[in-house]
Design a protein around this motif. Structure first.
Motif, PDB file in Angstrom:
ATOM      1  N   TYR A  83       0.849  -1.184   0.000  1.00  0.00           N
ATOM      2  CA  TYR A  83       0.000   0.000   0.000  1.00  0.00           C
ATOM      3  C   TYR A  83       0.882   1.231   0.000  1.00  0.00           C
ATOM      4  CZ  TYR A  83       0.981  -1.242   4.834  1.00  0.00           C
ATOM      5  OH  TYR A  83       1.593  -1.662   5.980  1.00  0.00           O
ATOM      6  N   SER A  84       0.281   2.365  -0.305  1.00  0.00           N
ATOM      7  CA  SER A  84       1.030   3.615  -0.369  1.00  0.00           C
ATOM      8  C   SER A  84       1.498   4.027   1.017  1.00  0.00           C
ATOM      9  CB  SER A  84       0.142   4.714  -0.963  1.00  0.00           C
ATOM     10  OG  SER A  84       0.724   5.983  -0.761  1.00  0.00           O
ATOM     11  N   LEU A  85       2.704   4.587   1.094  1.00  0.00           N
ATOM     12  CA  LEU A  85       3.227   5.055   2.378  1.00  0.00           C
ATOM     13  C   LEU A  85       2.349   6.149   2.966  1.00  0.00           C
ATOM     14  CD1 LEU A  85       7.087   5.241   1.795  1.00  0.00           C
ATOM     15  CD2 LEU A  85       5.861   3.681   3.296  1.00  0.00           C
ATOM     16  N   LEU A  86       1.655   6.905   2.119  1.00  0.00           N
ATOM     17  CA  LEU A  86       0.858   8.022   2.600  1.00  0.00           C
ATOM     18  C   LEU A  86      -0.534   7.591   3.051  1.00  0.00           C
ATOM     19  CD1 LEU A  86       1.802  10.820   0.038  1.00  0.00           C
ATOM     20  CD2 LEU A  86       2.732  10.388   2.300  1.00  0.00           C
ATOM     21  N   GLN A 357      16.511  11.900   7.335  1.00  0.00           N
ATOM     22  CA  GLN A 357      15.594  10.778   7.492  1.00  0.00           C
ATOM     23  C   GLN A 357      14.434  11.150   8.409  1.00  0.00           C
ATOM     24  OE1 GLN A 357      18.306   7.821   8.954  1.00  0.00           O
ATOM     25  NE2 GLN A 357      18.984   7.195   6.908  1.00  0.00           N
ATOM     26  N   ALA A 358      14.713  11.962   9.432  1.00  0.00           N
ATOM     27  CA  ALA A 358      13.652  12.392  10.340  1.00  0.00           C
ATOM     28  C   ALA A 358      12.643  13.276   9.615  1.00  0.00           C
ATOM     29  CB  ALA A 358      14.253  13.142  11.530  1.00  0.00           C
ATOM     30  N   VAL A 359      13.132  14.186   8.769  1.00  0.00           N
ATOM     31  CA  VAL A 359      12.237  15.061   8.010  1.00  0.00           C
ATOM     32  C   VAL A 359      11.349  14.233   7.084  1.00  0.00           C
ATOM     33  CG1 VAL A 359      12.158  16.828   6.207  1.00  0.00           C
ATOM     34  CG2 VAL A 359      13.725  17.089   8.137  1.00  0.00           C
ATOM     35  N   ALA A 360      11.941  13.237   6.428  1.00  0.00           N
ATOM     36  CA  ALA A 360      11.167  12.395   5.514  1.00  0.00           C
ATOM     37  C   ALA A 360      10.083  11.624   6.255  1.00  0.00           C
ATOM     38  CB  ALA A 360      12.101  11.434   4.780  1.00  0.00           C
ATOM     39  N   GLU A 361      10.432  11.059   7.408  1.00  0.00           N
ATOM     40  CA  GLU A 361       9.454  10.280   8.168  1.00  0.00           C
ATOM     41  C   GLU A 361       8.368  11.173   8.755  1.00  0.00           C
ATOM     42  OE1 GLU A 361       7.486   7.100  10.053  1.00  0.00           O
ATOM     43  OE2 GLU A 361       8.780   7.304   8.295  1.00  0.00           O
ATOM     44  N   LEU A 362       8.759  12.349   9.241  1.00  0.00           N
ATOM     45  CA  LEU A 362       7.765  13.281   9.768  1.00  0.00           C
ATOM     46  C   LEU A 362       6.825  13.749   8.658  1.00  0.00           C
ATOM     47  CD1 LEU A 362       9.916  15.462  12.198  1.00  0.00           C
ATOM     48  CD2 LEU A 362       8.014  13.980  12.825  1.00  0.00           C
ATOM     49  N   GLY A 363       7.381  14.012   7.480  1.00  0.00           N
ATOM     50  CA  GLY A 363       6.546  14.427   6.364  1.00  0.00           C
ATOM     51  C   GLY A 363       5.545  13.357   5.983  1.00  0.00           C
ATOM     52  N   ARG A 364       5.993  12.104   6.012  1.00  0.00           N
ATOM     53  CA  ARG A 364       5.090  11.004   5.690  1.00  0.00           C
ATOM     54  C   ARG A 364       3.941  10.931   6.686  1.00  0.00           C
ATOM     55  NH1 ARG A 364       3.805   6.130   7.206  1.00  0.00           N
ATOM     56  NH2 ARG A 364       5.263   6.067   8.945  1.00  0.00           N
ATOM     57  N   ARG A 365       4.265  11.097   7.957  1.00  0.00           N
ATOM     58  CA  ARG A 365       3.227  10.983   8.981  1.00  0.00           C
ATOM     59  C   ARG A 365       2.306  12.200   8.993  1.00  0.00           C
ATOM     60  NH1 ARG A 365       5.939   7.845  14.194  1.00  0.00           N
ATOM     61  NH2 ARG A 365       7.140   6.330  12.981  1.00  0.00           N
TER      62      ARG A 365
END
Length: 395
Positions: A83-86, A357-365
Protein backbone atom coordinates in the motif's frame (compact mmCIF):
# COMPACT_ATOMS: atom_id res chain seq x y z
CA UNK A 1 45.98 -15.14 7.00
CA UNK A 2 44.65 -12.20 8.98
CA UNK A 3 43.56 -12.97 12.54
CA UNK A 4 40.42 -11.87 14.41
CA UNK A 5 42.15 -8.71 15.61
CA UNK A 6 42.84 -7.59 12.06
CA UNK A 7 39.23 -8.26 11.07
CA UNK A 8 37.97 -6.26 14.04
CA UNK A 9 40.23 -3.32 13.17
CA UNK A 10 38.92 -3.36 9.60
CA UNK A 11 35.31 -3.38 10.82
CA UNK A 12 35.97 -0.51 13.23
CA UNK A 13 37.59 1.52 10.47
CA UNK A 14 34.64 0.91 8.14
CA UNK A 15 32.14 1.82 10.83
CA UNK A 16 34.01 5.04 11.59
CA UNK A 17 33.85 6.02 7.94
CA UNK A 18 30.11 5.38 7.84
CA UNK A 19 29.57 7.44 11.00
CA UNK A 20 31.54 10.40 9.63
CA UNK A 21 29.57 10.21 6.38
CA UNK A 22 26.28 10.32 8.29
CA UNK A 23 27.49 12.94 10.77
CA UNK A 24 30.16 15.07 9.03
CA UNK A 25 30.81 17.26 12.09
CA UNK A 26 30.89 14.41 14.60
CA UNK A 27 34.22 15.58 16.04
CA UNK A 28 33.11 19.15 16.67
CA UNK A 29 29.33 19.39 17.08
CA UNK A 30 26.42 17.76 18.91
CA UNK A 31 24.08 15.28 17.22
CA UNK A 32 20.84 13.78 18.50
CA UNK A 33 19.97 10.23 17.47
CA UNK A 34 17.15 10.01 16.55
CA UNK A 35 17.11 13.75 15.70
CA UNK A 36 13.53 14.09 16.98
CA UNK A 37 11.47 12.10 19.44
CA UNK A 38 8.74 9.88 18.04
CA UNK A 39 5.94 9.09 20.49
CA UNK A 40 5.46 5.50 21.57
CA UNK A 41 1.69 5.87 21.93
CA UNK A 42 0.23 5.16 18.48
CA UNK A 43 -2.54 6.78 16.50
CA UNK A 44 -5.59 4.87 15.28
CA UNK A 45 -7.78 5.64 12.29
CA UNK A 46 -11.14 7.32 12.77
CA UNK A 47 -13.60 9.03 10.41
CA UNK A 48 -14.28 12.76 10.18
CA UNK A 49 -18.10 13.07 10.33
CA UNK A 50 -19.86 14.42 7.28
CA UNK A 51 -16.80 14.17 5.04
CA UNK A 52 -16.05 10.50 4.63
CA UNK A 53 -12.37 11.31 5.18
CA UNK A 54 -10.31 9.27 7.61
CA UNK A 55 -8.04 10.79 10.21
CA UNK A 56 -5.50 9.53 12.70
CA UNK A 57 -6.50 9.96 16.34
CA UNK A 58 -4.33 9.52 19.41
CA UNK A 59 -4.88 6.06 20.89
CA UNK A 60 -7.15 6.45 23.95
CA UNK A 61 -5.80 5.10 27.25
CA UNK A 62 -7.38 2.01 28.79
CA UNK A 63 -10.54 2.83 30.71
CA UNK A 64 -11.13 6.11 28.89
CA UNK A 65 -14.53 6.96 27.45
CA UNK A 66 -14.98 5.59 23.92
CA UNK A 67 -14.48 7.95 21.01
CA UNK A 68 -16.94 8.02 18.11
CA UNK A 69 -15.92 6.35 14.85
CA UNK A 70 -12.81 4.71 16.33
CA UNK A 71 -13.26 0.90 16.32
CA UNK A 72 -11.68 -1.25 19.03
CA UNK A 73 -8.37 -2.90 18.21
CA UNK A 74 -9.96 -6.31 17.66
CA UNK A 75 -12.23 -4.89 14.94
CA UNK A 76 -9.67 -2.90 12.99
CA UNK A 77 -8.98 -4.31 9.54
CA UNK A 78 -5.55 -5.66 8.77
CA UNK A 79 -3.94 -3.42 6.13
CA UNK A 80 -2.94 -4.98 2.81
CA UNK A 81 0.62 -6.15 2.36
CA UNK A 82 1.29 -3.54 -0.33
CA UNK A 83 0.00 0.00 0.00
CA UNK A 84 1.03 3.61 -0.37
CA UNK A 85 3.23 5.05 2.38
CA UNK A 86 0.86 8.02 2.60
CA UNK A 87 -2.23 5.90 3.23
CA UNK A 88 -0.98 3.00 5.30
CA UNK A 89 -2.79 2.28 8.55
CA UNK A 90 -1.40 1.02 11.84
CA UNK A 91 -1.11 -2.74 12.05
CA UNK A 92 -3.77 -3.92 14.56
CA UNK A 93 -1.44 -6.65 15.77
CA UNK A 94 1.25 -4.08 16.61
CA UNK A 95 -0.94 -1.64 18.53
CA UNK A 96 -1.02 -2.27 22.28
CA UNK A 97 -4.45 -2.72 23.85
CA UNK A 98 -3.38 -1.47 27.26
CA UNK A 99 -2.29 2.11 26.62
CA UNK A 100 -2.16 3.87 29.98
CA UNK A 101 -2.21 7.51 31.01
CA UNK A 102 1.37 7.00 32.14
CA UNK A 103 2.32 6.19 28.53
CA UNK A 104 0.99 9.57 27.42
CA UNK A 105 2.87 11.30 30.24
CA UNK A 106 6.08 9.50 29.33
CA UNK A 107 5.82 10.59 25.70
CA UNK A 108 5.29 14.19 26.80
CA UNK A 109 8.22 14.07 29.22
CA UNK A 110 10.49 12.47 26.62
CA UNK A 111 9.74 15.29 24.18
CA UNK A 112 10.19 17.88 26.92
CA UNK A 113 13.60 16.56 27.93
CA UNK A 114 14.74 16.01 24.37
CA UNK A 115 14.03 19.60 23.35
CA UNK A 116 15.99 20.96 26.31
CA UNK A 117 18.98 18.71 25.66
CA UNK A 118 18.97 19.73 22.01
CA UNK A 119 19.10 23.38 23.02
CA UNK A 120 21.94 22.60 25.39
CA UNK A 121 23.86 20.93 22.57
CA UNK A 122 23.30 23.86 20.22
CA UNK A 123 24.61 26.30 22.79
CA UNK A 124 27.82 24.34 23.33
CA UNK A 125 29.81 23.58 20.15
CA UNK A 126 31.31 20.38 21.53
CA UNK A 127 31.62 16.84 20.22
CA UNK A 128 28.68 14.97 21.73
CA UNK A 129 25.99 12.48 20.75
CA UNK A 130 22.63 12.50 22.55
CA UNK A 131 21.01 9.08 22.20
CA UNK A 132 17.40 8.67 23.31
CA UNK A 133 15.38 5.53 24.05
CA UNK A 134 18.40 3.31 23.50
CA UNK A 135 17.28 -0.31 23.40
CA UNK A 136 20.05 -2.73 24.33
CA UNK A 137 18.39 -5.48 22.29
CA UNK A 138 19.05 -3.36 19.17
CA UNK A 139 22.77 -3.03 19.93
CA UNK A 140 24.93 -4.73 17.25
CA UNK A 141 21.92 -6.76 16.13
CA UNK A 142 22.13 -6.33 12.36
CA UNK A 143 22.59 -9.80 10.78
CA UNK A 144 24.94 -8.49 8.09
CA UNK A 145 27.46 -7.52 10.77
CA UNK A 146 27.06 -10.58 13.00
CA UNK A 147 30.61 -11.85 12.40
CA UNK A 148 32.21 -8.56 13.43
CA UNK A 149 29.81 -8.05 16.35
CA UNK A 150 30.61 -11.51 17.72
CA UNK A 151 34.10 -10.27 18.61
CA UNK A 152 32.82 -7.28 20.60
CA UNK A 153 31.25 -6.92 24.07
CA UNK A 154 27.47 -7.28 23.90
CA UNK A 155 24.64 -6.93 26.45
CA UNK A 156 23.67 -10.61 26.19
CA UNK A 157 27.03 -11.59 27.70
CA UNK A 158 25.83 -10.11 31.00
CA UNK A 159 22.51 -11.97 31.07
CA UNK A 160 21.80 -14.21 34.04
CA UNK A 161 18.81 -16.27 35.10
CA UNK A 162 17.63 -13.42 37.32
CA UNK A 163 18.51 -10.45 35.13
CA UNK A 164 18.36 -10.15 31.36
CA UNK A 165 20.38 -7.04 30.64
CA UNK A 166 19.86 -7.33 26.88
CA UNK A 167 16.15 -6.54 27.33
CA UNK A 168 16.83 -3.20 28.99
CA UNK A 169 16.58 0.33 27.68
CA UNK A 170 18.21 3.63 28.60
CA UNK A 171 16.11 6.77 28.25
CA UNK A 172 19.15 8.90 27.43
CA UNK A 173 22.83 8.18 26.83
CA UNK A 174 25.05 11.20 26.20
CA UNK A 175 28.47 10.41 24.72
CA UNK A 176 30.85 13.34 25.14
CA UNK A 177 34.37 13.33 23.78
CA UNK A 178 35.84 15.12 26.79
CA UNK A 179 33.52 14.23 29.66
CA UNK A 180 32.81 10.59 28.84
CA UNK A 181 29.30 9.15 29.09
CA UNK A 182 26.23 10.35 30.99
CA UNK A 183 23.28 7.99 31.44
CA UNK A 184 19.96 9.69 32.18
CA UNK A 185 16.85 7.98 33.52
CA UNK A 186 13.68 9.97 32.89
CA UNK A 187 10.59 9.89 35.11
CA UNK A 188 7.41 11.79 34.26
CA UNK A 189 6.11 11.88 37.84
CA UNK A 190 4.31 15.17 38.44
CA UNK A 191 3.49 15.88 34.80
CA UNK A 192 -0.29 15.87 35.32
CA UNK A 193 -0.06 18.29 38.23
CA UNK A 194 2.45 20.54 36.43
CA UNK A 195 0.21 20.87 33.36
CA UNK A 196 -3.03 21.52 35.25
CA UNK A 197 -4.68 24.93 35.47
CA UNK A 198 -3.42 25.25 39.04
CA UNK A 199 0.03 23.60 38.97
CA UNK A 200 0.92 21.70 42.11
CA UNK A 201 3.96 19.59 43.00
CA UNK A 202 3.49 15.81 42.99
CA UNK A 203 3.09 13.91 46.24
CA UNK A 204 6.37 13.07 47.95
CA UNK A 205 5.37 9.41 48.10
CA UNK A 206 4.95 9.29 44.31
CA UNK A 207 8.33 10.91 43.79
CA UNK A 208 10.00 8.45 46.17
CA UNK A 209 8.41 5.51 44.36
CA UNK A 210 9.60 6.65 40.93
CA UNK A 211 13.07 7.59 42.12
CA UNK A 212 13.49 4.17 43.74
CA UNK A 213 12.74 2.51 40.42
CA UNK A 214 14.91 4.96 38.48
CA UNK A 215 18.00 4.27 40.59
CA UNK A 216 17.75 0.55 39.90
CA UNK A 217 17.39 1.24 36.19
CA UNK A 218 20.37 3.61 36.23
CA UNK A 219 22.60 1.04 37.92
CA UNK A 220 21.54 -1.60 35.44
CA UNK A 221 22.19 0.66 32.45
CA UNK A 222 25.58 1.64 33.84
CA UNK A 223 26.59 -2.02 34.07
CA UNK A 224 25.68 -2.56 30.43
CA UNK A 225 27.29 0.61 29.07
CA UNK A 226 30.55 0.05 30.94
CA UNK A 227 30.70 -3.45 29.51
CA UNK A 228 30.01 -2.29 25.96
CA UNK A 229 32.88 0.22 25.91
CA UNK A 230 35.31 -1.83 28.01
CA UNK A 231 37.44 -2.89 25.04
CA UNK A 232 37.71 0.63 23.60
CA UNK A 233 38.32 2.67 26.74
CA UNK A 234 38.26 0.61 29.97
CA UNK A 235 38.66 3.63 32.24
CA UNK A 236 36.10 5.82 30.50
CA UNK A 237 34.11 7.94 32.94
CA UNK A 238 30.44 6.94 33.12
CA UNK A 239 28.18 9.25 35.10
CA UNK A 240 24.49 8.98 35.90
CA UNK A 241 21.65 11.41 36.52
CA UNK A 242 17.94 11.40 37.22
CA UNK A 243 15.86 13.47 34.82
CA UNK A 244 12.80 14.75 36.71
CA UNK A 245 11.27 17.58 34.64
CA UNK A 246 8.24 18.01 36.94
CA UNK A 247 9.96 17.74 40.32
CA UNK A 248 11.90 20.62 41.84
CA UNK A 249 15.37 20.21 43.29
CA UNK A 250 14.02 21.32 46.65
CA UNK A 251 11.32 18.64 46.68
CA UNK A 252 13.75 15.93 45.61
CA UNK A 253 16.10 16.85 48.45
CA UNK A 254 13.21 16.74 50.92
CA UNK A 255 12.09 13.33 49.65
CA UNK A 256 15.60 11.93 50.05
CA UNK A 257 16.04 13.39 53.54
CA UNK A 258 12.76 11.81 54.64
CA UNK A 259 13.74 8.36 53.37
CA UNK A 260 17.20 7.32 54.64
CA UNK A 261 17.25 4.10 52.64
CA UNK A 262 16.41 5.87 49.39
CA UNK A 263 18.91 8.63 50.16
CA UNK A 264 21.64 6.06 50.62
CA UNK A 265 20.78 4.36 47.32
CA UNK A 266 20.69 7.62 45.35
CA UNK A 267 23.90 8.97 46.91
CA UNK A 268 25.70 5.71 46.19
CA UNK A 269 24.48 5.60 42.59
CA UNK A 270 25.32 9.22 41.80
CA UNK A 271 28.48 9.45 43.88
CA UNK A 272 27.14 12.11 46.24
CA UNK A 273 27.68 12.60 49.94
CA UNK A 274 24.34 14.08 50.95
CA UNK A 275 20.75 14.52 49.82
CA UNK A 276 21.48 18.11 48.86
CA UNK A 277 24.50 17.11 46.76
CA UNK A 278 22.60 14.27 45.08
CA UNK A 279 19.69 16.56 44.22
CA UNK A 280 22.05 19.06 42.60
CA UNK A 281 23.37 16.30 40.33
CA UNK A 282 19.87 15.58 39.00
CA UNK A 283 18.19 17.56 36.24
CA UNK A 284 14.93 18.85 37.71
CA UNK A 285 12.23 21.35 36.81
CA UNK A 286 14.46 24.20 38.01
CA UNK A 287 16.76 23.71 35.02
CA UNK A 288 14.15 23.09 32.31
CA UNK A 289 11.59 25.03 30.29
CA UNK A 290 7.98 25.30 31.44
CA UNK A 291 5.80 22.26 30.62
CA UNK A 292 3.07 24.33 28.97
CA UNK A 293 5.55 25.69 26.41
CA UNK A 294 8.56 23.43 26.72
CA UNK A 295 9.59 24.08 23.11
CA UNK A 296 10.12 27.78 23.92
CA UNK A 297 13.30 27.97 25.91
CA UNK A 298 14.62 31.22 27.34
CA UNK A 299 18.18 32.43 27.94
CA UNK A 300 17.55 32.10 31.68
CA UNK A 301 16.48 28.46 31.34
CA UNK A 302 19.44 27.65 29.11
CA UNK A 303 21.75 29.27 31.64
CA UNK A 304 20.32 27.13 34.43
CA UNK A 305 20.63 23.98 32.32
CA UNK A 306 24.22 24.82 31.36
CA UNK A 307 25.11 25.38 35.01
CA UNK A 308 23.65 21.99 35.91
CA UNK A 309 25.56 20.34 33.05
CA UNK A 310 28.89 21.81 34.12
CA UNK A 311 28.25 20.75 37.72
CA UNK A 312 27.19 17.21 36.79
CA UNK A 313 30.10 16.66 34.39
CA UNK A 314 32.73 18.30 36.60
CA UNK A 315 35.76 16.11 37.18
CA UNK A 316 39.25 16.67 38.54
CA UNK A 317 40.79 14.76 35.63
CA UNK A 318 39.52 14.90 32.06
CA UNK A 319 40.39 12.22 29.55
CA UNK A 320 40.09 13.47 26.00
CA UNK A 321 39.30 10.55 23.73
CA UNK A 322 41.26 10.32 20.51
CA UNK A 323 39.33 10.78 17.29
CA UNK A 324 39.32 7.06 16.56
CA UNK A 325 38.28 5.99 20.06
CA UNK A 326 35.47 8.53 20.21
CA UNK A 327 34.18 7.49 16.79
CA UNK A 328 34.54 3.81 17.71
CA UNK A 329 32.27 4.28 20.72
CA UNK A 330 29.76 6.31 18.72
CA UNK A 331 29.80 3.74 15.90
CA UNK A 332 28.93 0.96 18.35
CA UNK A 333 25.71 2.76 19.32
CA UNK A 334 24.61 4.47 16.09
CA UNK A 335 26.69 2.77 13.41
CA UNK A 336 25.52 0.33 10.74
CA UNK A 337 25.61 -2.74 13.00
CA UNK A 338 23.10 -1.28 15.46
CA UNK A 339 19.43 -0.68 14.72
CA UNK A 340 18.34 2.91 15.32
CA UNK A 341 14.58 2.60 14.99
CA UNK A 342 11.62 4.71 16.05
CA UNK A 343 8.14 3.57 17.13
CA UNK A 344 5.98 2.66 14.14
CA UNK A 345 2.75 0.67 14.12
CA UNK A 346 2.36 -0.25 10.47
CA UNK A 347 4.28 -3.50 10.79
CA UNK A 348 7.39 -2.04 9.12
CA UNK A 349 10.52 -1.16 11.06
CA UNK A 350 11.53 2.46 10.49
CA UNK A 351 15.12 3.54 11.10
CA UNK A 352 15.86 7.23 11.65
CA UNK A 353 19.51 8.19 12.12
CA UNK A 354 19.87 11.59 10.50
CA UNK A 355 17.95 14.85 10.27
CA UNK A 356 17.13 14.13 6.63
CA UNK A 357 15.59 10.78 7.49
CA UNK A 358 13.65 12.39 10.34
CA UNK A 359 12.24 15.06 8.01
CA UNK A 360 11.17 12.40 5.51
CA UNK A 361 9.45 10.28 8.17
CA UNK A 362 7.77 13.28 9.77
CA UNK A 363 6.55 14.43 6.36
CA UNK A 364 5.09 11.00 5.69
CA UNK A 365 3.23 10.98 8.98
CA UNK A 366 2.05 14.59 8.80
CA UNK A 367 0.64 13.99 5.32
CA UNK A 368 -2.18 12.22 7.13
CA UNK A 369 -4.86 14.26 8.86
CA UNK A 370 -4.20 14.01 12.59
CA UNK A 371 -6.82 14.90 15.19
CA UNK A 372 -6.83 14.67 18.96
CA UNK A 373 -9.50 12.65 20.72
CA UNK A 374 -11.16 15.86 21.89
CA UNK A 375 -11.22 17.32 18.37
CA UNK A 376 -12.83 14.23 16.87
CA UNK A 377 -15.36 14.05 19.68
CA UNK A 378 -16.21 17.73 19.19
CA UNK A 379 -16.85 17.19 15.49
CA UNK A 380 -19.28 14.38 16.32
CA UNK A 381 -21.45 16.53 18.56
CA UNK A 382 -24.79 18.03 17.55
CA UNK A 383 -25.24 20.71 16.48
CA UNK A 384 -21.93 20.74 14.64
CA UNK A 385 -21.15 24.40 15.07
CA UNK A 386 -17.39 24.76 15.39
CA UNK A 387 -15.21 27.80 14.92
CA UNK A 388 -11.58 27.05 14.08
CA UNK A 389 -9.01 29.78 14.63
CA UNK A 390 -5.29 29.97 14.15
CA UNK A 391 -2.45 32.04 12.75
CA UNK A 392 -2.11 32.50 8.98
CA UNK A 393 -0.68 29.57 7.09
CA UNK A 394 -1.86 26.85 9.47
CA UNK A 395 -4.55 25.61 7.09
Amino acid sequence: MAGPGSSQQTSSSNWRQIVTSLYPDALTLTYCVPPVNFNKVPYVRGTVPGTGHSALVLHPPSGAAPVHNVPPVSQRPVPPSRYSLLTQEPDPQAIPDNVQESDLRDDFAQNHMMVNLQELGKSRPEAMFILSQLSFSSYLNQPAYAAAAAQLPRPSQLDTKKTKYSDGEADFVLIHRQHGILIGELKSVGKSQACSQNPQPPADADVAKRVTKAVKQLDRSETVVRHLVSDVSPGLTVRKALFLPYVSTEQLERVLDNDPQLKQAVCRSLGAGSAAAASQLCCCSDQLSQPASYWHGTPAVLSQLSTWWQHRMACSVYTLLTDDKYLDIVARFVGPATTVSVPCYNGVRVEVRTAGQAVAELGRRLALLVLTLQQLDLMNRNPQLVCLTGPPGTG
